[in-house]
Design a protein around this motif. Structure first.
Motif, PDB file in Angstrom:
ATOM      1  N   TYR A 176       0.808  -1.215   0.000  1.00  0.00           N
ATOM      2  CA  TYR A 176       0.000   0.000   0.000  1.00  0.00           C
ATOM      3  C   TYR A 176       0.848   1.274   0.000  1.00  0.00           C
ATOM      4  CZ  TYR A 176      -3.809  -3.186   1.000  1.00  0.00           C
ATOM      5  OH  TYR A 176      -4.719  -4.207   0.942  1.00  0.00           O
TER       6      TYR A 176
ATOM      7  N   ASP B 271      -9.049   2.493  -4.372  1.00  0.00           N
ATOM      8  CA  ASP B 271     -10.425   2.187  -4.004  1.00  0.00           C
ATOM      9  C   ASP B 271     -11.213   3.492  -3.930  1.00  0.00           C
ATOM     10  OD1 ASP B 271     -12.591   1.899  -1.733  1.00  0.00           O
ATOM     11  OD2 ASP B 271     -12.218  -0.118  -2.523  1.00  0.00           O
ATOM     12  N   ARG B 272     -12.308   3.541  -4.618  1.00  0.00           N
ATOM     13  CA  ARG B 272     -13.130   4.751  -4.695  1.00  0.00           C
ATOM     14  C   ARG B 272     -13.656   5.175  -3.324  1.00  0.00           C
ATOM     15  NH1 ARG B 272     -17.102   4.176  -9.496  1.00  0.00           N
ATOM     16  NH2 ARG B 272     -16.487   2.111  -8.929  1.00  0.00           N
TER      17      ARG B 272
ATOM     18  N   ARG C 200      -7.737   4.184  -0.610  1.00  0.00           N
ATOM     19  CA  ARG C 200      -6.547   3.372  -0.395  1.00  0.00           C
ATOM     20  C   ARG C 200      -6.209   2.566  -1.643  1.00  0.00           C
ATOM     21  NH1 ARG C 200      -6.269  -0.838   4.596  1.00  0.00           N
ATOM     22  NH2 ARG C 200      -5.885  -2.370   3.002  1.00  0.00           N
ATOM     23  N   SER C 201      -4.955   2.247  -1.808  1.00  0.00           N
ATOM     24  CA  SER C 201      -4.514   1.446  -2.949  1.00  0.00           C
ATOM     25  C   SER C 201      -5.229   0.099  -2.968  1.00  0.00           C
ATOM     26  CB  SER C 201      -3.008   1.214  -2.860  1.00  0.00           C
ATOM     27  OG  SER C 201      -2.591   0.214  -3.757  1.00  0.00           O
ATOM     28  N   LYS C 202      -5.526  -0.377  -4.171  1.00  0.00           N
ATOM     29  CA  LYS C 202      -6.114  -1.716  -4.328  1.00  0.00           C
ATOM     30  C   LYS C 202      -5.028  -2.786  -4.420  1.00  0.00           C
ATOM     31  CE  LYS C 202     -10.489  -0.673  -6.572  1.00  0.00           C
ATOM     32  NZ  LYS C 202     -11.326  -1.012  -7.727  1.00  0.00           N
TER      33      LYS C 202
END
Length: 98
Positions: A12, A37-38, A42-44
């Motif tokens: 992340y 992530d919408r 946070r990073s997917k």
């Protein structure tokens, strides 16, 4: 051969700038985008990188696939074309034969 690369199993902590920096070592980068992530921001855990030539893309894949980034072994390979996913109930918007 394509010049679009999929990068998976990212920690992340990786952002667009660090991704761009790492891939630039293998050639000119057109874009580097970590998928976010919408809802949470946070990073997917995956990203896409586009190199200017297929040769640069292959060099990056060869050089970075399996490398450890913040303790995680990243996956780097050619991006596959997006599949047509339709809706979860199988309805594709066409007319029903009922």
């Amino acid at each position: 051969m394509s010049s679009k690369i999929y990068v998976g199993n990212l920690p992340y902590s990786v952002n667009d700038d660090s991704l761009l920096s790492n891939f630039s070592e293998f050639g000119d980068v057109t874009s580097a985008k970590v998928m976010m992530d919408r809802d949470t921001g946070r990073s997917k855990g995956f990203a896409f990188v586009k190199m200017t030539t297929p040769e640069f893309a292959q060099a990056a894949i060869n050089g970075l696939n399996g490398q450890s980034v913040d303790g995680r072994s990243i996956v780097v390979n050619l991006a596959r074309p997006r599949e047509d996913r339709g809706s979860s109930d199988g309805y594709r918007g066409g007319r029903s034969s009922y």
